[in-house]
Design a protein around this motif. Sequence first.
Motif, PDB file in Angstrom:
ATOM      1  N   LEU A  14       0.834  -1.195   0.000  1.00 20.50           N
ATOM      2  CA  LEU A  14       0.000   0.000   0.000  1.00 20.50           C
ATOM      3  C   LEU A  14       0.876   1.257   0.000  1.00 20.50           C
ATOM      4  O   LEU A  14       0.680   2.176  -0.804  1.00 20.50           O
ATOM      5  N   ALA A  15       1.841   1.287   0.907  1.00 15.00           N
ATOM      6  CA  ALA A  15       2.737   2.441   1.000  1.00 15.00           C
ATOM      7  C   ALA A  15       3.539   2.621  -0.290  1.00 15.00           C
ATOM      8  O   ALA A  15       3.736   3.741  -0.770  1.00 15.00           O
ATOM      9  N   TRP A  37      -3.718   0.452  -5.562  1.00 14.90           N
ATOM     10  CA  TRP A  37      -3.313  -0.573  -4.612  1.00 14.90           C
ATOM     11  C   TRP A  37      -3.673  -1.952  -5.135  1.00 14.90           C
ATOM     12  O   TRP A  37      -4.815  -2.258  -5.392  1.00 14.90           O
ATOM     13  N   GLN A  38      -2.680  -2.786  -5.296  1.00 12.16           N
ATOM     14  CA  GLN A  38      -2.893  -4.141  -5.802  1.00 12.16           C
ATOM     15  C   GLN A  38      -2.644  -5.198  -4.731  1.00 12.16           C
ATOM     16  O   GLN A  38      -2.405  -6.359  -5.026  1.00 12.16           O
ATOM     17  N   ASN A  60      -7.213   8.703   3.773  1.00 13.01           N
ATOM     18  CA  ASN A  60      -7.051   9.119   5.174  1.00 13.01           C
ATOM     19  C   ASN A  60      -6.855   7.914   6.088  1.00 13.01           C
ATOM     20  O   ASN A  60      -6.044   7.944   7.026  1.00 13.01           O
ATOM     21  N   ASP A  61      -7.571   6.797   5.812  1.00  6.46           N
ATOM     22  CA  ASP A  61      -7.355   5.585   6.597  1.00  6.46           C
ATOM     23  C   ASP A  61      -5.982   4.989   6.308  1.00  6.46           C
ATOM     24  O   ASP A  61      -5.298   4.487   7.215  1.00  6.46           O
ATOM     25  N   ALA A  62      -5.569   5.039   5.051  1.00  4.63           N
ATOM     26  CA  ALA A  62      -4.247   4.520   4.676  1.00  4.63           C
ATOM     27  C   ALA A  62      -3.142   5.296   5.371  1.00  4.63           C
ATOM     28  O   ALA A  62      -2.123   4.717   5.766  1.00  4.63           O
ATOM     29  N   SER A  63      -3.339   6.596   5.550  1.00  7.06           N
ATOM     30  CA  SER A  63      -2.290   7.398   6.202  1.00  7.06           C
ATOM     31  C   SER A  63      -2.072   6.945   7.638  1.00  7.06           C
ATOM     32  O   SER A  63      -0.934   6.925   8.128  1.00  7.06           O
ATOM     33  N   TYR A  64      -3.167   6.561   8.316  1.00  6.23           N
ATOM     34  CA  TYR A  64      -3.025   6.046   9.682  1.00  6.23           C
ATOM     35  C   TYR A  64      -2.320   4.698   9.676  1.00  6.23           C
ATOM     36  O   TYR A  64      -1.401   4.462  10.478  1.00  6.23           O
ATOM     37  N   VAL A  65      -2.738   3.796   8.798  1.00 11.38           N
ATOM     38  CA  VAL A  65      -2.155   2.454   8.748  1.00 11.38           C
ATOM     39  C   VAL A  65      -0.647   2.526   8.508  1.00 11.38           C
ATOM     40  O   VAL A  65       0.146   1.833   9.163  1.00 11.38           O
ATOM     41  N   LEU A 125      -8.310   1.282  11.069  1.00  3.34           N
ATOM     42  CA  LEU A 125      -9.038   2.265  11.863  1.00  3.34           C
ATOM     43  C   LEU A 125      -9.713   3.242  10.909  1.00  3.34           C
ATOM     44  O   LEU A 125      -9.048   3.871  10.080  1.00  3.34           O
ATOM     45  N   GLN A 126     -11.031   3.327  11.014  1.00  5.53           N
ATOM     46  CA  GLN A 126     -11.759   4.258  10.148  1.00  5.53           C
ATOM     47  C   GLN A 126     -11.620   5.670  10.689  1.00  5.53           C
ATOM     48  O   GLN A 126     -11.886   5.936  11.849  1.00  5.53           O
ATOM     49  N   THR A 127     -11.192   6.585   9.823  1.00  5.70           N
ATOM     50  CA  THR A 127     -10.922   7.956  10.245  1.00  5.70           C
ATOM     51  C   THR A 127     -11.775   8.938   9.453  1.00  5.70           C
ATOM     52  O   THR A 127     -12.365   8.608   8.431  1.00  5.70           O
TER      53      THR A 127
END
Length: 561
Positions: A40-41, A62-63, A75-80, A101-103
């Motif tokens: 993802l990153a 994202w694959q 925004n959720d990906a940034s937390y993960v 975590l849903q943000t």
Amino acid sequence: MKKTFVAVIVGLLIFTLAGCFIIANNTSQEKLASDDVLMLAKSIAEQVNTYQRLPEKCEKVWQAKGKSLDILNLNDASYVIAKYIDELLDSDGKPEAISYLQTTLPSNFEPGDFEFEDYQSTCTISDFHTAVSWFVNEVEKSKTLPTAIPLFINGTSRKISIDVFIATTSKILKEFSDTGKIPNEVVLSKALLPFSWPAKIKAVWVWGSTLASLGVESVLQRLKEIGFTDILLLVKGTAGAVNWPSQIALGFSSDTTVLPRASNFCKTNGLRLHVWFVCNQDEKFTTIYPESKMYGIPKTIDGDPQRAGKSVDFVGCEEYKEYMKSLICEVVKNYEPDGLHFDYIRYPTGAWGWGPTEIQRALENGLSDSDIQYLRNLAIQTWGTGGDNQSFINAYISKDATVTKWVEIRSENVQKFFEDLSNCAKQIKPDIIISAALMPEPGSLDSTERAFGLVHYGQNYAIFAENCGMIIPMAYHKDYNKNSSWITETIFVGTKEQIHTNDTKVVMGLQGYSPVTGDELAQIIDECIDKNTNGVCIFRAGTILDTEREGVIKNAFKEFK
């Protein structure tokens, strides 16, 4: 009896095991495996490296496979990603999985005070780890992304904006994924935030001729350095000439490389490109097809209807609408712009738009022949030879039922033309940003100004907002002999009063030409941001560059994200 008891026990066991499986499966769906987070990153970092922008939604890039979520908001990906870095640096080992975590997004973002041209653009991994830990803790407490992130650099307190934070954390994990190592020195990166996020729009109208004369890439680079995020590039103006190598167009500008080159530059340099079409005027089309010219009222009661010069009968001339659709489809298909921007999507004045098709639509919508004669005579009294310029508008203000119906039908005519052109683009690129430059009067808080605008132009802000991702009232205050407060207190407030959706951004169109000075423009930008507009759009690049306005705008843009 015994068989029944056994059957019940077996059934309960099956039910329990099935429930455990469901719970376990749901739990697995709430975690992202280590390799999935790294992938993802990496995909986000590649977007930053290649396009200098962050994706609207991560599923586009994202694959990752396995037990991870199929769709992850940025925004959720940034937390993960931040959580992964935090745990990785705390333990010196790869985390097995990261909980999802849903943000939510805040109402606005801060710019931060970390300007790459002013300060060192690197920090130690230790300093950055502190910032990451702070971010993770804040999100876990509030479930909301912070507006900016504190970052200590060699003991000095700074702030970085959210785009810098997400771009940098993604690139850190990409390096870790590629090399197995976390860098000791972090190189800070930044990227364009998604259009849907609450970052302010910093847009500029750009004539194709400006790019052709001063250099496409050099001008766009300068506009980016000023801080603009969105380029509204004129690709077909009032003359009807286009600046791309069209297979359809009737007229061409002197340089047909402008749009292709601008498209290539914006795609890889973190700028959103909106292709700007003039709609109700096309001198090339009306010259070749004079029967397409718009109808106006007779100057006298017994006179003949007027015919326009380059204004097209966009209601009655189906061929022009199909021509416009073909041009738009060609551009959207070949150059994949971020947005489609409509200008002159209106009647020129109340004296125009009196053709056979408009009359027929009025008859089909409940008006009679005598109503039409009444309206025509009232229009001649208002805009004909020796007209008072007011009678028709006064009748609308007085709620004359026939006049009100005529004004509503004109708004519907404009809206249908607009929707037909928009829909052809959406069929090719469903996520394209539709926007329109609107005359300011129909959006005014002042009822007299609003009546004037509705009678003349047929632009109903409430209806436009339902079909636009962004509307831009052209609040060129000096041209209306207004002071700058008119922009926010009358036009913006009135516009917001009419709009019943939060999905449409209201970006104020500002006068960036004489007699407006750079200092005055900077003050107006500040007022627009203070009043919580969604941003500003300045007319135009050619009157900003190489003037005192250029540096002033750049400094003003640094004050907000």
